[in-house]
Each structure stands twice: as structure tokens, then as C-alpha cells.
Design a protein around this motif. Structure first.
Motif, PDB file in Angstrom:
ATOM      1  N   THR A 204       0.849  -1.202   0.000  1.00 12.16           N
ATOM      2  CA  THR A 204       0.000   0.000   0.000  1.00 12.16           C
ATOM      3  C   THR A 204       0.878   1.243   0.000  1.00 12.16           C
ATOM      4  N   ALA A 205       1.876   1.224  -0.851  1.00 14.68           N
ATOM      5  CA  ALA A 205       2.832   2.325  -0.909  1.00 14.68           C
ATOM      6  C   ALA A 205       2.138   3.643  -1.209  1.00 14.68           C
ATOM      7  N   GLU A 206       2.470   4.660  -0.447  1.00 13.77           N
ATOM      8  CA  GLU A 206       1.926   6.001  -0.691  1.00 13.77           C
ATOM      9  C   GLU A 206       2.784   6.721  -1.715  1.00 13.77           C
ATOM     10  N   PRO A 207       2.180   7.538  -2.560  1.00 11.39           N
ATOM     11  CA  PRO A 207       0.751   7.867  -2.669  1.00 11.39           C
ATOM     12  C   PRO A 207      -0.003   6.984  -3.661  1.00 11.39           C
ATOM     13  N   LEU A 208       0.571   5.824  -4.041  1.00 12.68           N
ATOM     14  CA  LEU A 208      -0.080   4.988  -5.041  1.00 12.68           C
ATOM     15  C   LEU A 208      -1.420   4.432  -4.553  1.00 12.68           C
ATOM     16  N   ASN A 209      -1.594   4.407  -3.222  1.00 14.03           N
ATOM     17  CA  ASN A 209      -2.816   3.827  -2.671  1.00 14.03           C
ATOM     18  C   ASN A 209      -3.861   4.876  -2.296  1.00 14.03           C
ATOM     19  N   ASN A 210      -3.649   6.135  -2.661  1.00 11.15           N
ATOM     20  CA  ASN A 210      -4.621   7.175  -2.304  1.00 11.15           C
ATOM     21  C   ASN A 210      -6.007   6.837  -2.858  1.00 11.15           C
ATOM     22  N   GLU A 211      -7.035   7.149  -2.099  1.00 11.66           N
ATOM     23  CA  GLU A 211      -8.391   6.729  -2.447  1.00 11.66           C
ATOM     24  C   GLU A 211      -8.993   7.509  -3.610  1.00 11.66           C
ATOM     25  N   ASP A 212      -8.449   8.676  -3.917  1.00 13.26           N
ATOM     26  CA  ASP A 212      -9.041   9.487  -4.988  1.00 13.26           C
ATOM     27  C   ASP A 212      -8.402   9.246  -6.347  1.00 13.26           C
ATOM     28  N   ILE A 213      -7.594   8.192  -6.484  1.00 12.59           N
ATOM     29  CA  ILE A 213      -7.000   7.822  -7.765  1.00 12.59           C
ATOM     30  C   ILE A 213      -7.273   6.336  -8.013  1.00 12.59           C
ATOM     31  N   PRO A 214      -7.125   5.859  -9.254  1.00 16.46           N
ATOM     32  CA  PRO A 214      -7.389   4.442  -9.531  1.00 16.46           C
ATOM     33  C   PRO A 214      -6.501   3.524  -8.686  1.00 16.46           C
TER      34      PRO A 214
END
Length: 550
Positions: A204-214
Motif C-alpha cells: 500500500t505504498a503512498e501515494p499509489l494507494n490514495n483513495e481518490d485515484i485508480p
């Protein structure tokens, strides 16, 4: 908007509407002609203006060769409508695009496709739909089997490419959605690659896991085994059965080299295919890499070859490109073969030492044809201090010099004697390794390099495997089989071949924690365990390097 570039007319932002109502945007290049012309199509997610011109000629070049050239933004990218999710819609959208393109005014009803990387996958995916108008494709540097050829190596995450490419793709998604904070965070992480790969947990590396992106980048890591997620995207069966002619292109130093070779090897009928295999990285396909000049011959005209290949399949020219053409390092020249790999022999080299093969200053040897009873070698693998990838912690994949890395005692090094006659290796070497570990589970990583009298060790290829196979023998040893990426090299008289063995190549592949825990789910470094690794090379537990040779 239309424009004219001397003899080529360009129609920009031409819309086609998919059956679900989504509009896709294309640019169309053509030379006005009274005769109907075939279509040359590229579907890509990076913006139509780029058109993969980092490796190919501008679209006008192909238009002047007698094609109606269409460069299309895939769903959810550029000026095309819809939501982008990597790979998922390319088969269906590609089929409808081909049907539309074949019926354009001035088109003769036949379509060819070209492009590398993601653009290559869009070609492989559409084979599932079997569009009647599709005559030939040129899927360069990609994988039909995404799990094994793009994202994972023997079940080990290809960390660097997965995170960096995911970050790159998500930036546009964030801006399109107006997710400004995520977009800014992605821009920052894209320029701070080391911080991105050192995160915990990786899954769940940030920011790849941000909820407002795919969520596609997170999904790649959530599906760490080849399950239904990857099966749905696998084009191997369709590629194997397709009668469409294929121009394959791969690079020894491309991140997706394994994917490209697997794609070629899965084909049941290669009689119409052409496979061009050179010592290239992903970008660019040039003669100079990492300070090395591979000579004039490497600068081959791939654009002209594309035109000639397509013309032959369209009945507009003779067959000039068939079989396999591969570049031999050392001789720096092209060779041909009917198949890949060529019909080769093999030479076995057995690992041996006096029990001190640690580093390039140790006593590790590669002995031809026979094994001897010699003491085992040991090294320590500490995930907090991993052996770095070829090129370092920001990997520069290519013919880098490994001599500095090979000075470490956390690497075992085995050398052949200087060759008394030149040795040509062509294909994928294999390593049978008898090992033991104090860890619950671990990785072993092997690399081959070309050792020269000046001490330089030019990286050739790599392999990796985890200790998930059966233990053997009374001493609880593992028997591992590692298959290297493909290479073609002629090592001259007086030079040597070097094998080095470690337990990491970070951040190219994700670090093993030396436990049975999911390496992508670790919350912090406290879950890392140190391990003492053993490599055996005696008659009961031999370790052998098998080289495909000409």
C-alpha cells in the motif's frame, strides 16, 4: 482540426464512439492518394503527440510509406473519454477501433499495428477478439503473460519498474480527476524514487494507494500470485493460436526481456514471424550504453524494417525479414537463425572453491565438465543492507560494470579460467544450485558478467528464485533451478566468465525478509531477519551452470 505538413495531411482529435458510448480520440496522418491504403494503428496511453517517437520515426514517415497512420489515445487517457485501468479494456476497445479504422474513407480494409511497451500490449490483447481486418502486428518490448513477463520474476515482485511505472501512470489520472493533492504527491514521489521503494508496507505504498485515484498499482501487488486477475489479462493463448504475422523485438537489457522471449516462444507457428533481438534497454535503441560503444551495426533502421515487414504481409513487397536476427556482444555484429534460441550445444561449469568464494578476492571457480568434492561457501544476507541491483539503488539496467559490487563479502563469486578459445553464449543460461539457509524462506539471485583482464565485469544477465521448492538430502538442502534472461555474447581469448550469487538485487526486485511473511505486507524493518546462506558444490550436492553455446 486539420493541418498539412508538405505532402502529409493530419486530421487531429478525430472521434470514434465505442459501443458503450465512450468517445476515443485519434490523430490521422495520410498522403492523399487515389488508391485505397492500409491502416497502421497505434493505441497508447501517453498522449497522441508522443506516438512512441522515443524509439520510432514520426507518424509522417509511415504515412509517406503508403499507410493511413492512426495514433489513438486509449480509454481514459489524453483526450479520450472514460476511466483508465491498465490493460483491462484494450481487447474490446482495440477490436472496435480496428473495425472503425478499416472502414475509414480511403482505407482498403486492412489494418496493421505497431508500438512498444504498453502500446505493444494493446496489440497482443486484441488477438483475443480475432478482428478480421488485422493482418500483422509489431508488439515490441512487452509481455503477453503480464504476471511472469512484466510484474513478477519467479513470483518475486519486479519492484523498481512496478512502483515507478505505476507512479508515472497515476499522475495523469490524478490530474484528470482533479485530485490535486494526490497529483502533487505523485509528482514528488516520481522524482524521489529511493523514498518510494523504501516504504513499508510496499503493498500500500503512498501515494499509489490514495483513495481518490485508480487502484491498479495497488492491485498489481495485491495479486502476488498468478490468480484470476492475471489470467484475465494473459494473451499467451491467443498469441499462440493467432495466424496474424508478428514482428517481435526485444532487448537483452530491457526490463521486459523475459516477457518478450516468452511471447515469441509461445507461438505455435512462427513461419510468418520475425524476431529482432539486440542488447538494448527499454529506451533508447542505440549503439551507446553506459559508456560503451557497440558499433555501427547496432544502429539498425527499425523503422524501415517495420515498413518492409508490413508490406510483405500486405502483398506489397518481398519478404525481407523472417526468422530471428540477434546481436552478438563482443563481436558486435548481427547473426541470423531460423528460431530462438538457435540450435545450440551446451557446456556445463561446476562451482568449486576452497570454502572462501566471498567477493572477487575469494577462491571461487567455475570448472568445466566435472564436479569435485570441495567445501561449501557461506555468506550473510541482511535485508537491511541488501546487495543492490546492477547499476545501484537507482538501477540503470544495462551493461554496467559490477566490479565494485563484487568486492563485498555478502556476494559469492566464481570465475572460469581465462578462455583459450573464444566462447560464444547464445540463449538463456541455467543454474542448478544446491543451497541451505538458516531462514524460514529466502531468495537467491545470480548474475553473469564478462570479466576482462583490466578487472571490469560487464553485466550480462540475471536470474532469481525463492526457496519454495522441496528440500533434498540429509542436510536439509534446497535444490533450486534459476533461468537467466537471454543474452548473446562472444567472450574472446584471455577473458573470463563470472558468476556471482547473493540474495537480493534491490530495488530491482523486492527484498525477501527471510521469513514466511508476505514481503509486500511488512509494516517496518523490524520484521527483517538476518540469514546465513550456504552454497554446496560437492559430488552429493553439486551446483552447476549450464551455458547454451554455439
Amino acid at each position: 482540426m486539420n493541418s498539412q505538413d508538405y505532402d502529409v495531411s493530419v486530421e487531429r482529435n478525430v472521434s470514434m464512439v465505442l459501443s458503450d458510448g465512450t468517445q476515443l480520440s485519434s490523430d490521422i496522418y495520410r498522403v492523399p492518394s487515389e488508391q485505397a491504403q492500409p491502416v497502421l494503428l497505434m493505441r497508447q496511453p501517453y498522449g497522441r503527440e508522443i506516438a512512441s517517437t522515443v524509439v520510432y520515426a514520426q507518424p509522417e514517415y509511415f504515412a509517406r510509406a503508403g499507410f493511413i497512420v492512426i495514433i489513438q489515445d486509449v480509454r481514459g487517457r489524453g483526450e479520450s473519454e472514460g476511466d483508465f485501468y491498465t490493460f483491462r479494456n484494450e481487447a474490446a476497445d482495440g477490436r472496435e477501433t480496428i473495425e472503425w479504422a478499416a472502414q475509414l474513407d480511403g482505407a482498403d480494409g486492412r489494418v496493421c499495428m505497431y508500438g512498444f511497451s504498453y502500446q505493444a500490449y494493446t496489440q497482443l490483447a486484441v488477438l483475443k477478439a480475432k478482428p478480421d481486418a488485422l493482418v500483422a502486428i509489431a508488439p515490441h518490448m512487452a509481455a503477453a503473460d503480464l504476471y511472469n513477463g512484466w510484474f513478477y520474476r519467479n513470483g518475486i515482485l519486479r519492484l523498481a519498474t512496478t512502483l515507478s511505472w505505476g507512479n508515472q501512470m497515476l499522475r495523469e489520472d490524478a490530474w484528470r480527476r482533479g485530485a490535486t493533492e494526490s497529483a502533487a504527491a505523485l509528482e514528488k514521489s516520481y522524482t524521489n524514487f529511493k523514498e518510494l521503494t523504501h516504504q513499508f508496507p510496499l503493498a500500500t505504498a503512498e501515494p499509489l494507494n490514495n483513495e481518490d485515484i485508480p487502484n491498479y498499482a495497488v492491485d498489481w501487488m495485491a495479486h502476488s500470485e498468478k490468480d484470476a486477475y492475471w489470467q484475465a489479462l494473459d494473451c499467451s493463448e491467443a498469441l499462440a493460436e493467432s495466424e496474424v504475422a508478428v514482428f517481435h523485438l526485444a532487448g537483452y537489457y530491457d526490463y521486459y526481456s523475459e516477457g518478450s522471449t516468452l511471447a515469441y516462444e509461445c507461438r505455435k507457428d512462427t513461419s510468418k514471424d520475425f524476431f529482432l533481438f539486440g542488447p538494448w534497454k527499454h529506451i533508447p535503441w542505440e549503439r551507446w550504453m553506459n559508456g560503451r560503444d557497440f558499433g555501427d551495426q547496432l544502429r539498425i533502421d527499425t523503422d524501415a524494417m517495420l515498413v518492409e515487414f508490413f508490406n510483405a504481409q500486405l502483398g506489397r513487397g518481398e519478404v525481407k525479414h523472417q526468422g530471428v536476427q540477434y546481436f552478438v556482444l563482443g563481436k558486435n555484429c548481427w547473426q541470423t537463425s531460423a528460431h530462438w534460441p538457435p540450435n545450440t550445444g551446451s557446456i556445463d561449469y561446476y562451482l568449486s572453491s576452497g570454502g572462501n568464494a566471498n567477493s572477487s578476492f575469494g577462491d571461487g571457480q567455475l570448472l568445466p565438465d566435472t564436479t569435485t568434492d570441495s567445501p561449501s561457501d557461506h555468506f550473510t544476507y541482511d535485508p537491511e543492507v541488501p546487495v543492490s541491483a546492477p547499476g545501484g539503488f537507482i538501477p540503470v539496467w544495462g551493461p554496467v560494470d559490477l566490479k565494485a559490487q563484487q568486492q563485498g563479502n555478502n556476494i559469492l563469486v566464481y570465475d572460469t579460467a581465462p578462455f583459450s578459445s573464444e566462447q560464444t553464449i547464445v540463449g538463456q543460461p541455467e543454474l542448478e544450485l544446491s543451497v541451505a539457509t538458516t531462514a524460514e524462506a529466502t531468495d537467491f539471485v545470480a548474475r553473469l558478467s564478462w570479466l576482462k583482464p583490466d578487472g571490469s565485469a560487464t553485466f550480462l544477465c540475471m536470474a532469481a528464485a525463492s526457496t519454495n521448492q522441496e528440500r533434498i538430502g540429509e542436510n536439509n538442502a534446497y535444490s533450486l533451478k534459476l533461468k537467466f534472461d537471454a543474452t548473446a555474447v562472444c567472450i574472446p581469448v584471455g577473458d573470463q566468465l563470472r558468476l556471482d550469487i547473493a540474495s537480493s538485487a534491490f530495488p530491482l526486485i523486492a527484498r525477501h525478509p527471510n521469513t514466511k511473511a508476505d514481503r509486500l505486507g511488512l509494516l517496518n524493518q523490524s520484521h527483517f531477519k538476518r540469514a546465513r546462506q550456504t552454497v554446496y558444490h560437492d559430488t552429493a550436492r553439486p551446483s552447476r551452470l549450464k551455458l547454451p553455446t554455439l
